[in-house]
Design an enzyme around this catalytic site. Structure first.
Site, PDB file in Angstrom:
ATOM      1  N   CYS A   1      -7.689  26.101  37.711  1.00  0.00           N
ATOM      2  CA  CYS A   1      -6.344  26.046  38.305  1.00  0.00           C
ATOM      3  C   CYS A   1      -5.631  27.047  38.985  1.00  0.00           C
ATOM      4  O   CYS A   1      -4.816  26.954  39.419  1.00  0.00           O
ATOM      5  CB  CYS A   1      -5.562  25.072  37.664  1.00  0.00           C
ATOM      6  SG  CYS A   1      -5.961  23.482  37.115  1.00  0.00           S
TER       7      CYS A   1
ATOM      8  N   LYS B   1       1.968  18.229  30.486  1.00  0.00           N
ATOM      9  CA  LYS B   1       0.444  18.239  31.077  1.00  0.00           C
ATOM     10  C   LYS B   1      -0.565  17.844  29.935  1.00  0.00           C
ATOM     11  O   LYS B   1      -0.435  19.506  29.086  1.00  0.00           O
ATOM     12  CB  LYS B   1       0.167  18.489  32.250  1.00  0.00           C
ATOM     13  CG  LYS B   1      -1.424  17.993  32.811  1.00  0.00           C
ATOM     14  CD  LYS B   1      -1.977  18.172  33.963  1.00  0.00           C
ATOM     15  CE  LYS B   1      -2.842  18.067  34.556  1.00  0.00           C
ATOM     16  NZ  LYS B   1      -3.217  18.997  35.757  1.00  0.00           N
TER      17      LYS B   1
ATOM     18  N   LYS C   1       2.727  13.808  31.027  1.00  0.00           N
ATOM     19  CA  LYS C   1       1.511  13.416  31.860  1.00  0.00           C
ATOM     20  C   LYS C   1      -0.406  13.375  30.606  1.00  0.00           C
ATOM     21  O   LYS C   1       0.355  14.785  30.060  1.00  0.00           O
ATOM     22  CB  LYS C   1       0.920  13.768  32.871  1.00  0.00           C
ATOM     23  CG  LYS C   1      -0.823  13.867  33.939  1.00  0.00           C
ATOM     24  CD  LYS C   1      -0.826  14.742  34.339  1.00  0.00           C
ATOM     25  CE  LYS C   1      -2.401  14.442  34.934  1.00  0.00           C
ATOM     26  NZ  LYS C   1      -2.649  14.662  36.569  1.00  0.00           N
TER      27      LYS C   1
ATOM     28  N   SER D   1      -5.734   8.539  35.465  1.00  0.00           N
ATOM     29  CA  SER D   1      -7.614   7.768  36.552  1.00  0.00           C
ATOM     30  C   SER D   1      -8.163   7.052  35.549  1.00  0.00           C
ATOM     31  O   SER D   1      -8.068   6.316  35.298  1.00  0.00           O
ATOM     32  CB  SER D   1      -7.709   9.517  36.867  1.00  0.00           C
ATOM     33  OG  SER D   1      -8.810   9.410  36.355  1.00  0.00           O
TER      34      SER D   1
END
Ligand code: PBG
Length: 317
Positions: free
Chosen positions: A124, A189, A242, A268
């Protein structure tokens, strides 16, 4: 004597429901792939597709017609490099997709702002050897945010968990005159196994290592509050937790402590677990997603990013 079951009678049950889900709470993620010309099924996420630049506007239009208010866009570029330069290309896949959607709909367009789909190593941030370079990545995130805003994005959503990314992005947007573009930060996250199917969906698997050096340890709670506080101080307009379902304690605490617009991302893996069980006939998919979304909202989420947004809207509830 109080007798709780009186309130569970048909219709009364609905009247006294404490949580009401609405289409207005939901955001549909969309994957746009520069290399395809028609939608392609994502195997690890039964029922989900990657869109092409040709198909994405029609998909967005269908969502708008059904009453879904917002989409979250992920781009799959034709070419990846060390710097993730396709992320901030003004003619990149995501910039084109945003423009196409904005031209045909009034949807709220949110862009995922991260380098991992664009870097050859899949991390990232920029890397040197096997080190992720936090501060060197920040200007690139700023530039990427500006390119998204220029294309017409309403909200940028940095998801890379780089320290001070919100401040860097806010500064870059303001300098370029995009003072009205909002930031939805993926504040808390976690380094989660539940992102597994996304790696196929967005082809953002990493070539080496893992994301544990920048994403949060699932064992931690107080740390999430720090992450959110820092993002709020840096100028985030909305914050996110998340994944969603295994982290509802965090969602509740963040909502209560910061009173910020709070999003939860049903990721997902959360989707695929239910979708796969439903495919086997082991779970009823609709009841399962309605229950899961209701519980995420009950925990305090104002917005839920979910791969079932379209299916929910189709129910016309
Ligand atoms: C990019 C990003 C990821 C997800 C959203 N943005 C993957 C990751 O961090 O590994 C996951 C979404 C999902 O699993 O549905 N940083």
């Amino acid at each position: 004597m109080r007798r709780m079951r009186r309130l569970r009678a048909p219709r009364i049950r609905e009247m006294v429901a404490e949580t009401r889900l609405s289409c207005n709470d939901l955001v549909q993620p969309i994957f746009v792939d520069e290399r395809i010309s028609e939608p392609r099924a994502i195997e690890a996420m039964p029922g989900q597709f990657r869109e092409s630049l040709e198909s994405v506007a029609a998909q967005a239009q269908a969502l708008e017609d059904l009453g879904v208010p917002a989409v979250l866009l992920f781009g799959l570029p034709a070419l990846k490099d060390e710097m993730g330069s396709a992320a901030y290309d003004p003619h990149g896949i995501i910039q084109k997709a945003v423009a196409a959607i904005k031209e045909t709909t009034n949807l709220i367009v949110i862009t995922d702002l991260c380098l991992c789909e664009y870097t050859s190593h899949g991390h990232c941030g920029l890397v040197r050897g096997e080190k992720i370079l936090n501060d060197e990545t920040l200007p690139i995130l700023g530039e990427t945010a500006v390119s998204h805003a220029q294309a017409g994005a309403d909200i940028v959503a940095p998801s890379g968990m780089m320290d001070h990314m919100v401040q860097a992005i806010r500064t870059a947007l303001d300098l370029d005159g995009y003072k009205d573009t909002s930031i939805l930060s993926y504040s808390a996250k976690y380094a989660s196994t539940f992102y597994g199917p996304f790696r196929e969906a967005a082809e953002s698997g990493f070539a080496w290592g893992d994301r544990k050096g920048y994403q949060m340890n699932p064992a931690n709670f107080s740390e999430a509050l720090w992450e959110v506080q820092l993002d709020v101080e840096e100028g985030a307009d909305m914050v996110m937790v998340k994944p969603a379902m295994p982290y509802l304690d965090v969602v509740r605490a963040v909502k209560d402590m910061f009173a910020m617009p709070t999003a939860a991302y049903q990721v997902s893996g959360e989707y695929s677990m239910i979708a796969a069980a439903a495919k086997q006939g082991w779970l009823d998919e609709m009841s399962a997603f309605l229950e899961s979304l209701t519980c995420i909202k009950r925990a305090g989420a104002d917005m839920i990013i979910t791969y079932w947004a379209k299916e929910y809207a189709k129910l016309g509830l």
